[in-house]
Design an enzyme around this catalytic site. Structure first.
Site, PDB file in Angstrom:
ATOM      1  N   ARG A  89      -0.581  -8.380  13.609  1.00  0.00           N
ATOM      2  CA  ARG A  89      -1.719  -7.022  12.476  1.00  0.00           C
ATOM      3  C   ARG A  89      -2.128  -8.115  11.392  1.00  0.00           C
ATOM      4  NH1 ARG A  89       4.035  -4.322  11.433  1.00  0.00           N
ATOM      5  NH2 ARG A  89       2.585  -2.885   9.968  1.00  0.00           N
ATOM      6  N   ARG A 142      -9.718   0.690   9.186  1.00  0.00           N
ATOM      7  CA  ARG A 142      -9.605  -0.407   8.770  1.00  0.00           C
ATOM      8  C   ARG A 142     -10.243  -0.829   9.733  1.00  0.00           C
ATOM      9  NH1 ARG A 142      -3.979   1.161   9.321  1.00  0.00           N
ATOM     10  NH2 ARG A 142      -2.765  -0.571   9.968  1.00  0.00           N
ATOM     11  N   ARG A 196      11.984  -6.255   5.072  1.00  0.00           N
ATOM     12  CA  ARG A 196      11.433  -3.889   5.902  1.00  0.00           C
ATOM     13  C   ARG A 196      12.001  -4.001   6.695  1.00  0.00           C
ATOM     14  NH1 ARG A 196       5.692  -2.083   5.400  1.00  0.00           N
ATOM     15  NH2 ARG A 196       5.172  -2.432   7.220  1.00  0.00           N
ATOM     16  N   LYS A 253       1.047  -1.134  -0.082  1.00  0.00           N
ATOM     17  CA  LYS A 253       0.082   0.186   0.230  1.00  0.00           C
ATOM     18  C   LYS A 253       0.452   1.231   0.087  1.00  0.00           C
ATOM     19  CE  LYS A 253      -2.505  -0.597   4.209  1.00  0.00           C
ATOM     20  NZ  LYS A 253      -1.445  -2.305   4.282  1.00  0.00           N
ATOM     21  N   ARG A 298      10.663   0.454  12.903  1.00  0.00           N
ATOM     22  CA  ARG A 298       9.647   0.393  13.050  1.00  0.00           C
ATOM     23  C   ARG A 298       9.659  -1.004  14.007  1.00  0.00           C
ATOM     24  NH1 ARG A 298       4.723   0.734   8.692  1.00  0.00           N
ATOM     25  NH2 ARG A 298       3.609  -0.281  10.328  1.00  0.00           N
TER      26      ARG A 298
HETATM   27  P1  AMP Z   1       0.301   1.096   8.815  1.00  0.00           P
HETATM   28  O1  AMP Z   1       1.739   1.259   9.046  1.00  0.00           O
HETATM   29  O2  AMP Z   1      -0.461   1.740   8.483  1.00  0.00           O
HETATM   30  O3  AMP Z   1       0.807  -0.110   9.297  1.00  0.00           O
HETATM   31  O4  AMP Z   1       0.078   0.531  10.529  1.00  0.00           O
HETATM   32  C1  AMP Z   1       0.880   0.882  11.797  1.00  0.00           C
HETATM   33  C2  AMP Z   1       0.014   0.980  13.708  1.00  0.00           C
HETATM   34  O5  AMP Z   1      -0.786   1.689  13.090  1.00  0.00           O
HETATM   35  C3  AMP Z   1      -1.467  -0.335  12.944  1.00  0.00           C
HETATM   36  O6  AMP Z   1      -0.804  -1.353  13.341  1.00  0.00           O
HETATM   37  C4  AMP Z   1      -2.166   0.373  13.924  1.00  0.00           C
HETATM   38  O7  AMP Z   1      -1.952  -0.150  15.212  1.00  0.00           O
HETATM   39  C5  AMP Z   1      -1.880   2.264  13.789  1.00  0.00           C
HETATM   40  N1  AMP Z   1      -2.092   2.274  12.915  1.00  0.00           N
HETATM   41  C6  AMP Z   1      -2.336   2.875  11.845  1.00  0.00           C
HETATM   42  N2  AMP Z   1      -3.686   2.904  10.716  1.00  0.00           N
HETATM   43  C7  AMP Z   1      -4.791   2.370  11.782  1.00  0.00           C
HETATM   44  C8  AMP Z   1      -6.324   2.884  11.939  1.00  0.00           C
HETATM   45  N3  AMP Z   1      -6.335   3.906  10.535  1.00  0.00           N
HETATM   46  N4  AMP Z   1      -7.596   2.292  12.711  1.00  0.00           N
HETATM   47  C9  AMP Z   1      -6.259   2.307  14.401  1.00  0.00           C
HETATM   48  N5  AMP Z   1      -5.080   2.252  14.166  1.00  0.00           N
HETATM   49  C10 AMP Z   1      -4.407   2.179  13.754  1.00  0.00           C
END
Ligand code: AMP
Length: 188
Positions: A146, A88, A127, A13, A135
């Protein structure tokens, strides 16, 4: 152009969002990036979110909906945006629909990027290695969490958007350029 990119962690993404930013001249709105910035800056929001993000759970719908709504009101979003990592949950998707209605806007499409679970694990481990562990949530144990959270809470959005005639699915296992071409074709 107002788009949502949907797909499990590691599906590509973020990579596709960056390419689409260049192609369409609109910003990428990544709730994950916004949360990581808040965590790094130790803002009250960041302090609240840190433990949740680190263990791979979802931050509350109210928090992420608030940050995304504020971000959409910034001038660079006037011509559109690419949502990466939001919504999400079904509750977030409903909130997004109402948020856009209130702003007199609508989505042009939702792109689902699919990928095999074992490849996702491999990609995320790479990554983590390449970024030198930037991260805290890019490790195998948290990744599995996740992926489970994605299957439970986010995958239902595929039907949600299919029912609304917005869903376009592309195969995220293809090379990056082919995935981009498939997305651009799906948006025509
Ligand atoms: P990502 O970078 O999109 O993989 O997001 C990393 C982490 O941020 C996720 O595992 C969640 O803990 C939090 N997070 C990101 N976007 C959301 C969302 N829309 N709703 C809830 N938690 C989020």
């Amino acid at each position: 152009m107002r788009l949502v990119l949907l797909g499990p962690p590691g599906a590509g993404k973020g990579t596709q969002a960056q390419i689409l930013v260049e192609a369409y001249g609109i910003p990428q709105l990544s709730t994950g990036d916004m949360l990581r910035a808040a965590i790094a800056a130790k803002t009250p929001l960041g302090l609240e979110a840190k433990a949740i993000v680190d263990r791979g759970d979802l931050v509350s719908d109210v928090i992420v909906s608030g940050i995304i709504s504020d971000r959409m009101d910034e001038p660079d979003c006037a011509q559109g945006f690419i949502l990466d990592g939001f919504p999400r949950t079904i509750a977030q998707a409903d909130t997004l629909t109402h948020m856009l209605d209130r702003k007199g806007l609508h989505l042009n499409g939702v792109i689902e990027i699919t990928a095999d679970a074992d490849v996702l694990v491999e990609r995320i481990i790479n990554r983590a290695r390449e970024s030198g562990g930037a991260r805290a949530d890019d490790n195998e144990e948290v990744l599995r969490k996740r992926l489970a959270v994605y299957a439970e809470q986010t995958a239902p959005l595929v039907n949600y958007y299919a029912e609304r005639g917005l869903l376009r699915t592309v195969d995220g296992m293809k090379p990056v350029e082919e995935v981009t071409a498939a997305i651009q074709q799906a948006l025509q």
